[in-house]
Design a protein around this motif. Structure first.
Motif, short mmCIF file in Angstrom:
data_model
loop_
_atom_site.label_atom_id
_atom_site.label_comp_id
_atom_site.label_asym_id
_atom_site.label_seq_id
_atom_site.Cartn_x
_atom_site.Cartn_y
_atom_site.Cartn_z
N ALA B 104 36.90 41.79 25.56
CA ALA B 104 37.04 40.73 26.56
C ALA B 104 38.16 39.77 26.18
N LYS B 105 38.38 39.61 24.88
CA LYS B 105 39.45 38.72 24.42
C LYS B 105 40.81 39.34 24.74
N VAL B 106 40.91 40.66 24.59
CA VAL B 106 42.15 41.36 24.96
C VAL B 106 42.38 41.21 26.47
N ALA B 107 41.32 41.39 27.26
CA ALA B 107 41.45 41.25 28.72
C ALA B 107 42.01 39.87 29.07
N MET B 108 41.50 38.84 28.41
CA MET B 108 41.99 37.48 28.66
C MET B 108 43.45 37.36 28.24
N ALA B 109 43.78 37.93 27.10
CA ALA B 109 45.14 37.78 26.55
C ALA B 109 46.19 38.46 27.44
N ILE B 110 45.80 39.53 28.14
CA ILE B 110 46.79 40.22 28.98
C ILE B 110 46.55 39.97 30.47
N GLY B 111 45.64 39.06 30.79
CA GLY B 111 45.38 38.69 32.19
C GLY B 111 44.78 39.80 33.02
N ALA B 112 43.99 40.66 32.38
CA ALA B 112 43.42 41.81 33.10
C ALA B 112 41.94 41.59 33.39
N GLY B 113 41.45 42.25 34.42
CA GLY B 113 40.01 42.31 34.66
C GLY B 113 39.41 43.31 33.69
N ILE B 114 38.14 43.09 33.33
CA ILE B 114 37.47 44.02 32.42
C ILE B 114 36.18 44.54 33.06
N VAL B 115 35.97 45.84 32.93
CA VAL B 115 34.69 46.44 33.31
C VAL B 115 34.12 47.04 32.03
N SER B 116 32.93 46.59 31.64
CA SER B 116 32.42 46.97 30.33
C SER B 116 31.25 47.93 30.44
N ASN B 117 30.97 48.60 29.32
CA ASN B 117 29.77 49.43 29.22
C ASN B 117 29.76 50.54 30.28
N CYS B 118 30.94 51.18 30.50
CA CYS B 118 31.06 52.20 31.55
C CYS B 118 30.60 53.55 31.02
N ASN B 119 30.11 54.40 31.94
CA ASN B 119 29.81 55.77 31.54
C ASN B 119 30.68 56.77 32.29
N LYS B 120 31.53 56.28 33.20
CA LYS B 120 32.37 57.18 33.98
C LYS B 120 33.54 56.41 34.57
N ALA B 121 34.65 57.08 34.75
CA ALA B 121 35.77 56.48 35.46
C ALA B 121 36.41 57.57 36.30
N ALA B 122 36.70 57.26 37.56
CA ALA B 122 37.32 58.25 38.44
C ALA B 122 38.41 57.56 39.25
N VAL B 123 39.45 58.31 39.61
CA VAL B 123 40.53 57.70 40.39
C VAL B 123 40.28 57.99 41.86
N GLU B 124 40.19 56.91 42.65
CA GLU B 124 39.98 57.05 44.09
C GLU B 124 41.02 56.20 44.81
N GLY B 125 41.84 56.85 45.63
CA GLY B 125 42.88 56.13 46.37
C GLY B 125 43.81 55.35 45.46
N GLY B 126 44.14 55.93 44.32
CA GLY B 126 45.11 55.30 43.42
C GLY B 126 44.53 54.26 42.47
N SER B 127 43.25 53.83 42.68
CA SER B 127 42.71 52.87 41.71
C SER B 127 41.52 53.48 40.96
N VAL B 128 41.24 52.92 39.81
CA VAL B 128 40.20 53.48 38.96
C VAL B 128 38.86 52.85 39.31
N VAL B 129 37.89 53.69 39.62
CA VAL B 129 36.54 53.21 39.92
C VAL B 129 35.66 53.53 38.72
N PHE B 130 35.02 52.48 38.18
CA PHE B 130 34.19 52.64 36.98
C PHE B 130 32.72 52.64 37.37
N THR B 131 31.94 53.50 36.72
CA THR B 131 30.49 53.52 36.91
C THR B 131 29.84 53.02 35.63
N ARG B 132 28.83 52.17 35.78
CA ARG B 132 28.19 51.59 34.59
C ARG B 132 26.69 51.40 34.81
N ASN B 133 25.97 51.36 33.70
CA ASN B 133 24.53 51.14 33.73
C ASN B 133 24.21 49.67 33.88
#
Ligand SMILES: Cc1cc2nc3c(=O)[nH]c(=O)nc-3n(C[C@H](O)[C@H](O)[C@H](O)COP(=O)(O)OP(=O)(O)OC[C@H]3O[C@@H](n4cnc5c(N)ncnc54)[C@H](O)[C@@H]3O)c2cc1C
Ligand SMILES: Cc1cc2nc3c(=O)[nH]c(=O)nc-3n(C[C@H](O)[C@H](O)[C@H](O)COP(=O)(O)OP(=O)(O)OC[C@H]3O[C@@H](n4cnc5c(N)ncnc54)[C@H](O)[C@@H]3O)c2cc1C
Lengths: 256, 316
Positions: B104-133
């Motif tokens: 989360a500190k890295v996300a802040m340092a580079i101005g990015a959004g963070i999605v944590s604790n994911c179990n899957k990532a898929a690309v839909e329409g050019g963006s990454v969709v993350f699935t998490r518990n």
């Protein structure tokens, strides 16, 4: 030492969850409680206060129902609190929550230590404390399993995999995310519950404390997981099911 | 080309399994996005950079005396330098103790959004969709970032481990590391105990559903003895002092793989499952039919453990 504890109210995880319109939980059948990890954070703050004096302030973002559990922390012994009750914060993400908590804590003035839980039991993000530390410009440590304070020197154990702990030294002001098992949270006493009713709870909107952050993530939808491997459920009343299970363990799985 | 960068994790001079899982994740995601997969590694020298190059075509190696041990300040400054100089679109981090400490500190340092604790990532329409518990594994959610770059942490086992094969390039990235505000005084063992449950063939494990220390003993300990096995516990049982820490199973406790693991009054949180999912036969006894433990069990009984276990004992 003036300590702020970030407290989130969460559903009891044994509740029967129902999803509405793929995007929210039906709250009508759900009981709410203090996030377990935050309960340990409240206790850790109270123990520090009892040892060295100071003040314990509870900070919560959440709807009306959250007030019940802020008062629960008051009954344990916390002094007063800030309740940011604003739908705009509710609709935000961790960054919005962390930014709002930052402004609320700055409005208290003189806070030297912020404790959060390791993670919220419902959203399980485990990011809010670290973001908050970064916004405050303070150092942090996550998964704190032991804490000693000497003036502004902190000695903390950071939990690692498999029963290991890393011992760290750092200085206040700092943000620590508290892990379960660090202490034994007390139960409120009857006099504590009586006093809690009269303790000061400031209810604020985000604008009142100058919080206006925008979310950096978007929620898409929620759903029940489909497992590829579901257990063979053994039917019948307790006695019947137990007998069948023993039989299967002996003759089918051959493990006893 | 834009890069998807996995952050390598190492302890005692060895890469962790999570690192190899994220090599696989970086390759998959980069492939779907038309980007380049890479690993960034922080260390005092580049011994491990050469090792990880067997798993990924490009290794970005940040070496610095200040990176001898892990610190959140050190890692964040090093990863920020990588992101700023290497056209990085996404940063993948293990959802491990260290990962949770810096992601989360890295996300802040580079101005990015963070999605944590994911179990899957898929690309839909050019963006990454993350699935998490969420909700202790009872519900899953999908999220994406609305920022240009993203940071995501992945739970253990989300991806298979990448197999060694190629010989990737190691490129040095320099980073100034200053003002590290935490000082490590060393690593200690906190769960040493007389018993070693990891060798047992039969384990009976009790959770918060056992209610209190006496009931835990009455039900769990006695069934374990009757079966000639060991008794064990989930974390809340140890936190509450009903049994000793050496008997805790899970991410922060022991990893076990007996022939029979019987979990009673345990919901099946991912941190618990991490320590027992390799068991040959798993039995779950839980009164909640939706408890996630039933998703990994061989046999399940939906019922009250205080009725089921005594009935089992009668049949043994
Ligand atoms: C129905 C629903 C819809 C949602 N919609 C969105 C959405 O549209 N976009 C989106 O990005 N996110 C959404 N969320 C996620 C929600 O915003 C998160 O609850 C919030 O970001 C905090 O994350 P966490 O609870 O996982 O915190 P964690 O980082 O796991 O919490 C760690 C610690 O931070 C502190 N803390 C966390 N939250 C609070 C709080 N509210 N008050 C005081 N202290 C706190 C506590 O000490 C806690 O122990 C949604 C959640 C739900 C249930
Ligand atoms: C960084 C980190 C590390 C962690 N490490 C570990 C770890 O190593 N090991 C670990 O176990 N956890 C660990 N945890 C905690 C984990 O997230 C869960 O909180 C924990 O595993 C829950 O334990 P439980 O299943 O016993 O309790 P709960 O989740 O409270 O579940 C209790 C269950 O008992 C059932 N029950 C209640 N009464 C009865 C009855 N009469 N009959 C039958 N069933 C009943 C309920 O339906 C429920 O499913 C960790 C968490 C974090 C954040």
């Amino acid at each position: 030492m003036k300590i702020a504890v970030c407290l989130k109210q969460v559903p009891d995880m044994e509740s029967k969850f129902k999803i509405l319109e793929d995007k929210k939980i039906d709250e009508s059948q759900i009981a709410f409680k203090i996030n377990d990890f935050d309960n340990y954070a409240v206790e850790a703050a109270l123990q520090l206060k009892e040892k060295a004096g100071g003040e314990v302030v509870i900070v919560t973002c959440g709807p009306d129902r959250s007030a019940k559990d802020i008062r629960q922390a008051f009954a344990m012994g916390a002094d007063w609190g800030i309740h940011v009750n604003d739908p705009a914060v509710e609709a935000g993400d961790n960054f919005v929550v962390a930014s709002t908590l930052q402004k609320a804590i700055e409005s208290i003035g003189g806070v030297e230590l912020v404790l959060t839980g390791v993670q919220a039991e419902d959203d399980q993000a485990a990011v809010t404390g670290v973001m908050l530390a970064d916004l405050m410009g303070w150092p942090h440590c996550t998964n704190v399993k032991k804490l000693e304070v000497n003036g502004t020197s902190l000695t903390v154990n950071r939990e690692l995999e498999g029963g290991l702990n890393e011992v760290l030294e750092m200085s206040a002001p700092a943000v620590l995310t508290v892990q379960s098992g660090i202490n034994e949270p007390r139960y409120p006493t009857l006099p504590g519950i009586m006093k809690a009713k009269k303790k000061r709870l400031d209810v604020k909107k985000a604008a009142d404390i100058g919080a206006s952050a925008a979310a950096k993530t978007d929620f898409i939808k929620m759903f029940f997981p489909v497992s590829e491997h579901k257990a063979e459920i053994i039917q019948g009343d307790a006695a019947t099911a137990a007998a069948k299970l023993v039989e299967k363990l002996k003759n089918e799985a051959k493990v006893i | 080309m834009a890069k998807i960068v996995a952050i390598a994790e190492h302890r005692n001079g060895k890469l962790t399994d999570a690192t190899l899982e994220l090599c696989k994740a970086a390759k998959e995601l980069a492939g779907a996005l038309g980007a380049e997969p890479a690993v960034a590694i922080m260390s005092k020298d580049d011994t491990l950079a050469k090792e990880v190059a067997k798993y990924i075509p490009l290794v970005l190696s940040v070496t610095n005396a200040a990176l001898e041990g892990y610190t959140a300040d050190g890692y964040t400054q090093a990863i920020k330098a990588v992101v700023e100089t290497q056209d990085v679109k996404g940063v993948l981090v293990p959802h491990s103790y260290d990962g949770v400490d810096y992601a989360a500190k890295v996300a802040m340092a580079i101005g990015a959004g963070i999605v944590s604790n994911c179990n899957k990532a898929a690309v839909e329409g050019g963006s990454v969709v993350f699935t998490r518990n969420t909700y202790n594994g009872k519900i899953q959610e999908m999220k994406k970032v609305n920022t240009d770059k993203f940071v995501a942490t992945f739970e253990k086992g989300a991806y298979d481990m990448e197999a060694a094969g190629g010989a990737g390039t190691v490129t040095a990235v320099s980073a100034d590391i200053a003002n590290v505000r935490t000082k490590s005084k060393g690593i200690i063992e906190t769960m040493a105990g007389a018993v070693d449950i990891s060798q047992a063939k039969i384990i009976v494990s009790g959770g918060r559903g056992c209610k209190d220390a006496d009931k835990y003993k009455d039900v769990i300990v006695s069934l374990a003895q009757k079966l000639g096995g060991e008794y064990a516990a989930s974390r809340p049982v140890v936190d509450s002092g009903w049994t000793d820490p050496a008997r805790q199973v899970g991410q922060s406790g022991k990893t076990v793989a007996p022939d029979l693991y019987l979990a009673a009054g345990i919901s099946g949180a991912i941190q618990h499952v991490a320590g027992m999912k390799g068991s040959k036969c798993i039995v779950a006894i839980n009164k909640d039919p939706e408890a996630p433990i039933f998703n990994i069990a061989t046999y399940g009984i939906v019922g009250d453990l205080f009725e089921v276990i005594p009935a089992m004992k009668e049949k043994l």
